[in-house]
Design a protein around this motif. Structure first.
Motif, PDB file in Angstrom:
ATOM      1  N   ASP A  73     -15.499 -15.302 -14.219  1.00  0.00           N
ATOM      2  CA  ASP A  73     -15.808 -15.208 -12.787  1.00  0.00           C
ATOM      3  C   ASP A  73     -16.782 -14.049 -12.574  1.00  0.00           C
ATOM      4  O   ASP A  73     -16.483 -12.887 -12.886  1.00  0.00           O
ATOM      5  N   PRO A  74     -17.992 -14.307 -12.013  1.00  0.00           N
ATOM      6  CA  PRO A  74     -18.956 -13.198 -11.817  1.00  0.00           C
ATOM      7  C   PRO A  74     -18.491 -12.165 -10.794  1.00  0.00           C
ATOM      8  O   PRO A  74     -18.830 -10.993 -10.902  1.00  0.00           O
ATOM      9  N   THR A  75     -17.722 -12.574  -9.798  1.00  0.00           N
ATOM     10  CA  THR A  75     -17.237 -11.629  -8.774  1.00  0.00           C
ATOM     11  C   THR A  75     -16.308 -10.618  -9.416  1.00  0.00           C
ATOM     12  O   THR A  75     -16.401  -9.397  -9.162  1.00  0.00           O
ATOM     13  N   ILE A  76     -15.401 -11.163 -10.253  1.00  0.00           N
ATOM     14  CA  ILE A  76     -14.464 -10.260 -10.933  1.00  0.00           C
ATOM     15  C   ILE A  76     -15.225  -9.358 -11.876  1.00  0.00           C
ATOM     16  O   ILE A  76     -14.947  -8.149 -12.003  1.00  0.00           O
ATOM     17  N   ALA A  77     -16.211  -9.948 -12.522  1.00  0.00           N
ATOM     18  CA  ALA A  77     -16.985  -9.131 -13.476  1.00  0.00           C
ATOM     19  C   ALA A  77     -17.734  -7.992 -12.742  1.00  0.00           C
ATOM     20  O   ALA A  77     -17.745  -6.838 -13.196  1.00  0.00           O
ATOM     21  N   SER A  78     -18.369  -8.299 -11.628  1.00  0.00           N
ATOM     22  CA  SER A  78     -19.111  -7.251 -10.887  1.00  0.00           C
ATOM     23  C   SER A  78     -18.156  -6.226 -10.280  1.00  0.00           C
ATOM     24  O   SER A  78     -18.439  -5.015 -10.282  1.00  0.00           O
ATOM     25  N   SER A 129      -9.148  -5.273  -4.262  1.00  0.00           N
ATOM     26  CA  SER A 129      -9.994  -6.466  -4.226  1.00  0.00           C
ATOM     27  C   SER A 129      -9.977  -7.192  -5.573  1.00  0.00           C
ATOM     28  O   SER A 129      -9.919  -8.430  -5.668  1.00  0.00           O
ATOM     29  N   LEU A 130     -10.020  -6.378  -6.680  1.00  0.00           N
ATOM     30  CA  LEU A 130     -10.007  -6.986  -8.021  1.00  0.00           C
ATOM     31  C   LEU A 130      -8.688  -7.727  -8.280  1.00  0.00           C
ATOM     32  O   LEU A 130      -8.661  -8.822  -8.843  1.00  0.00           O
ATOM     33  N   LEU A 131      -7.575  -7.128  -7.845  1.00  0.00           N
ATOM     34  CA  LEU A 131      -6.261  -7.753  -8.062  1.00  0.00           C
ATOM     35  C   LEU A 131      -6.176  -9.070  -7.314  1.00  0.00           C
ATOM     36  O   LEU A 131      -5.641 -10.072  -7.812  1.00  0.00           O
ATOM     37  N   SER A 132      -6.764  -9.039  -6.106  1.00  0.00           N
ATOM     38  CA  SER A 132      -6.735 -10.276  -5.325  1.00  0.00           C
ATOM     39  C   SER A 132      -7.566 -11.352  -5.999  1.00  0.00           C
ATOM     40  O   SER A 132      -7.163 -12.519  -6.098  1.00  0.00           O
ATOM     41  N   VAL A 158      -6.069 -16.544 -11.503  1.00  0.00           N
ATOM     42  CA  VAL A 158      -4.882 -16.994 -12.272  1.00  0.00           C
ATOM     43  C   VAL A 158      -4.305 -18.257 -11.661  1.00  0.00           C
ATOM     44  O   VAL A 158      -3.933 -19.214 -12.362  1.00  0.00           O
ATOM     45  N   ASN A 159      -4.211 -18.279 -10.360  1.00  0.00           N
ATOM     46  CA  ASN A 159      -3.666 -19.481  -9.706  1.00  0.00           C
ATOM     47  C   ASN A 159      -4.547 -20.709  -9.960  1.00  0.00           C
ATOM     48  O   ASN A 159      -4.059 -21.815 -10.249  1.00  0.00           O
ATOM     49  N   ASN A 160      -5.874 -20.460  -9.823  1.00  0.00           N
ATOM     50  CA  ASN A 160      -6.788 -21.598 -10.045  1.00  0.00           C
ATOM     51  C   ASN A 160      -6.714 -22.113 -11.492  1.00  0.00           C
ATOM     52  O   ASN A 160      -6.682 -23.319 -11.752  1.00  0.00           O
ATOM     53  N   MET A 187      -5.200  -9.805 -17.571  1.00  0.00           N
ATOM     54  CA  MET A 187      -6.011  -8.959 -16.685  1.00  0.00           C
ATOM     55  C   MET A 187      -5.235  -8.599 -15.437  1.00  0.00           C
ATOM     56  O   MET A 187      -5.274  -7.437 -14.958  1.00  0.00           O
ATOM     57  N   GLN A 188      -4.484  -9.582 -14.920  1.00  0.00           N
ATOM     58  CA  GLN A 188      -3.703  -9.335 -13.691  1.00  0.00           C
ATOM     59  C   GLN A 188      -2.621  -8.310 -13.976  1.00  0.00           C
ATOM     60  O   GLN A 188      -2.389  -7.387 -13.167  1.00  0.00           O
ATOM     61  N   GLN A 189      -1.929  -8.499 -15.107  1.00  0.00           N
ATOM     62  CA  GLN A 189      -0.883  -7.531 -15.455  1.00  0.00           C
ATOM     63  C   GLN A 189      -1.485  -6.141 -15.662  1.00  0.00           C
ATOM     64  O   GLN A 189      -0.901  -5.110 -15.256  1.00  0.00           O
ATOM     65  N   LEU A 190      -2.633  -6.121 -16.288  1.00  0.00           N
ATOM     66  CA  LEU A 190      -3.274  -4.822 -16.548  1.00  0.00           C
ATOM     67  C   LEU A 190      -3.671  -4.140 -15.238  1.00  0.00           C
ATOM     68  O   LEU A 190      -3.494  -2.925 -15.078  1.00  0.00           O
TER      69      LEU A 190
END
Length: 707
Positions: free
Chosen positions: A353-358, A397-400, A406-408, A333-336
């Motif tokens: 993650d709901p934040t990423i999903a929203s 914001s999504l990339l962040s 990914v780090n977590n 997802m990050q690469q995309l």
């Protein structure tokens, strides 16, 4: 039956009769020998020491209940058990050590004997004196010493170490110095007075020598191959002594057996105690090793902990797989998102993650709204520009958010991987720990089992030692077989003496006949000269009987000579009928002293008694003996017509001038007339002289003149 068989049978019967007669003529010697042997037998029986037979019987027992002290280890298979070997027990009963103990216990090495006129008698049960030796046992056990005492009064006695030496007076209770140490002699009150003025012979023998003597005398036997019964018998002059010896031997045998069992039990118990101490120390050490191992490894129950680690590891592995999947999807997802230069729709519901999903859903809505507006407008439309600005903000914001996710997830994966490694390590090390703990546990169990086993065997050994029983059971205590002595056997001794009395003269006569190579009678001569006639035989004369027979003599010698005369007359007449006149009789033998002169002289007298004209010629010119028969008062030498009165056969053969009448000597012997020609002087060459032709001339002339 044939004639030969009859002759053989007759000959055998004659031989048997002759053999019997050759012994019966010495009947006086047989009687004398038998009487002498019986007298010696009586003397032997009179002074022989009678012996009594004593016997005891025991049964060898088998250890069926308590068993041997070493049987406590029987279930280990280390020591073999089994029934008692009766043959071995026989050897043990008859062992030298047992007899040494018997001799020591009964004091058999010391004997007190009272001297009689010929033999000595032992005083066993109640001797007149008591002996106390003040010396070490090592000296007394090897002592070989004897002495003599004579009780002279109630307070003193005479002492000597040699029978023929002067005695010394000592008081009872005083020390007597001897080569084996001091001896104290005390009287046995009530008994010693009966032995006053009688000599006592006291001897001390080495214990081993006495033990060996009784060991040979006692017979230990087993009546059957499969029997557990043992018979012990002893012959001794004192019945009570023999009984005590056999009872003591059985008692010592059983005592030694019990002592041996007790010794083995004590050694077994000591061995078990030592092993218990060693094994208790080993058991404590093993327990400490188990404790240290569990403490070091941090385990209590390896199997349970291994199951827990295995279950937790599986769950952790699933979580790790899920985390890795999410990390991969987040990375994708990050690469995309990072590679998204155009306004394209992003995948939704990839990450939990709901934040990423929203944010993704809002981003897609704006992208779709922009695409819809571009259909009727261009990119410079303020609305589209505003949308681009919003889309860029959402993308940033999504990339962040994706980067954070990914780090977590990466941290989660690393954490789960570490946990999985620890679980795997515990799972993989569990078999080794379990094996090590099992080894320790096995050693612990083995040591504990052996410890408990030895505790049990110690109790069994103590019970066995407490219940140790003798090896034998006395069936019959020592008892006398008969109230009469078994030795000497009177009837047997008399029988043997009688047989020996007959055998001695029989053996002497038989040996004498066996070595005798002489002819003693006519029958024995006829065996050797079967085809030669025997004219008769002469009896043996004593020194008192006369050498010459007289006229009308009725003695055995005269009758024997008459038989010979009759047989000779028949023989001469038979030969005369064949060859003419034959009246020359030669009497000869192989060696001197066989009776040539005796026979020829008496035969001449017998022939002359029948009024025959007889001439006796002494032709033994080597050893002449004829003249000795014609001396005495009953012999009358008639006047000799010869010119040479001393001439004989030798002179006639030498001197050709002598005639026969010159050497003939007429004799009147016991009323019998006989002419005699003596031998004459002994010549230097008798054999050659007898070969002279004048001897033939002499025989030819006289055979015509005399009958």
């Amino acid at each position: 039956m044939s004639d030969n068989a009859q002759n053989l049978s007759k000959k055998n019967s004659i031989d048997l009769k002759e053999i019997i007669n050759s012994y019966t003529i010495y009947w006086k010697w047989f009687i004398l020998s038998v009487v002498t042997a019986l007298i010696f037998a009586f003397i032997y029986i009179r002074y022989a020491t009678p012996k009594f037979a004593v016997k005891t019987e025991i049964q060898i027992l088998e250890d069926k209940t308590s068993g041997s002290e070493l049987d406590v280890f029987q279930d280990l298979g280390l020591l073999g058990g089994g029934k008692n070997n009766v043959e071995d027990e026989l050897l043990i009963i008859n062992s030298r050590s047992n007899f040494i103990q018997v001799v020591k216990e009964l004091n058999l090495n010391t004997k007190i004997k009272v001297q009689g006129n010929i033999i000595e008698s032992e005083l066993y049960s109640n001797p007149p004196v008591n002996l106390s030796f003040i010396a070490a046992d090592s000296i007394l056990n090897r002592a070989d010493f004897e002495f003599f005492i004579t009780i002279s009064s109630s307070t003193t006695f005479g002492y000597t170490e040699e029978e023929d030496k002067p005695i010394k007076i000592f008081a009872f209770g005083k020390n007597i110095p001897t080569p084996i140490g001091d001896i104290v002699i005390t009287p046995n009150v009530g008994v010693f007075e009966n032995y006053k003025d009688r000599r006592l012979h006291i001897s001390v023998k080495p214990i081993e020598e006495v033990a060996q003597t009784y060991r040979k005398k006692i017979i230990v036997s087993n009546p059957g191959e499969f029997s557990n019964i043992v018979n012990l018998s002893l012959e001794d002059a004192i019945r009570e002594k023999a009984v005590n010896i056999l009872d003591a031997l059985v008692r010592i045998y059983n005592k030694n057996a019990v002592d041996d069992k007790q010794t083995i039990a004590d050694r077994t118990s000591n061995f078990i105690d030592e092993r218990i101490l060693d094994i208790a120390s080993d058991l404590s050490s093993v327990d400490q090793s188990a404790q240290d191992f569990k403490t070091e490894k941090g385990v209590t129950d390896i199997s349970a902990e291994a199951n827990v680690n295995l279950n937790v590891g599986v769950a952790n592995q699933q979580e790790l797989a899920n985390a890795r999947n999410q990390l991969n999807m987040a990375s994708s997802m990050q690469q995309l998102v990072e590679q998204q230069d155009t306004y394209e729709i992003l995948p939704t519901n990839i990450l939990a993650d709901p934040t990423i999903a929203s944010t993704t859903e809002r981003y897609n809505q704006l992208v779709l709204e922009r695409k819809r507006l571009l259909k009727s407008s261009n990119e410079k439309n303020p609305v589209i520009v505003n949308l681009d600005q919003q889309i860029a903000g959402l993308k940033s914001s999504l990339l962040s958010s994706v980067s954070t996710t990914v780090n977590n997830l990466g941290l989660t994966v690393n954490s789960l991987s570490g946990q999985q490694a620890r679980f795997n390590s515990k799972i993989y090390s569990s078999p080794a720990n379990e094996r090590a703990l099992r080894d320790i546990t096995r050693q612990q169990q083995t040591t504990e089992s052996l410890y408990l086993y030895l505790l049990q065997k110690r109790e069994e050994a103590q019970i066995t030692a407490a219940s140790s029983s003798p090896k034998s059971k006395v069936i019959d205590r020592a008892y006398s077989v008969s109230k009469f002595p078994v030795s000497p056997k009177v009837s047997l001794i008399y029988l043997v003496s009688f047989i020996l009395g007959l055998l001695i003269p029989f053996s002497i006569i038989y040996t004498k006949d066996l070595l005798d190579n002489k002819v003693h009678n006519m029958h024995s001569l006829e065996k050797w000269v079967k085809n030669t006639p025997v004219l008769g035989e002469l009896p043996k004369l004593s020194k008192k009987e006369g050498k010459l027979v007289v006229k009308e003599d009725r003695s055995i010698l005269a009758e024997s000579l008459r038989i010979i005369r009759t047989n000779l007359d028949y023989l001469m007449k038979t030969k005369q009928a064949r060859t003419g006149k034959s009246n020359v009789i030669y009497v000869t033998s192989s060696v001197p002293g066989e009776g040539k002169t005796f026979l020829s002289t008496n035969l001449s007298m017998i022939l002359a008694s029948t009024n025959k004209k007889v001439l006796l010629i002494g032709a033994d010119i080597r050893n002449p003996k004829l003249y000795t028969f014609f001396t005495g008062s009953d012999i009358d030498k008639m006047t000799k017509p010869s010119r040479n009165k001393d001439a004989g056969l030798t002179e006639y053969l030498y001197d050709n001038t002598l005639e026969i009448r010159d050497i003939v000597n007429p004799m009147l012997v016991h009323r019998n007339t006989i002419d005699v020609i003596y031998s004459g002087r002994i010549p230097p060459n008798p054999a050659e002289l007898l070969m002279s032709p004048r001897i033939k001339e002499l025989f030819g002339q006289v055979s015509k003149t005399y009958d």
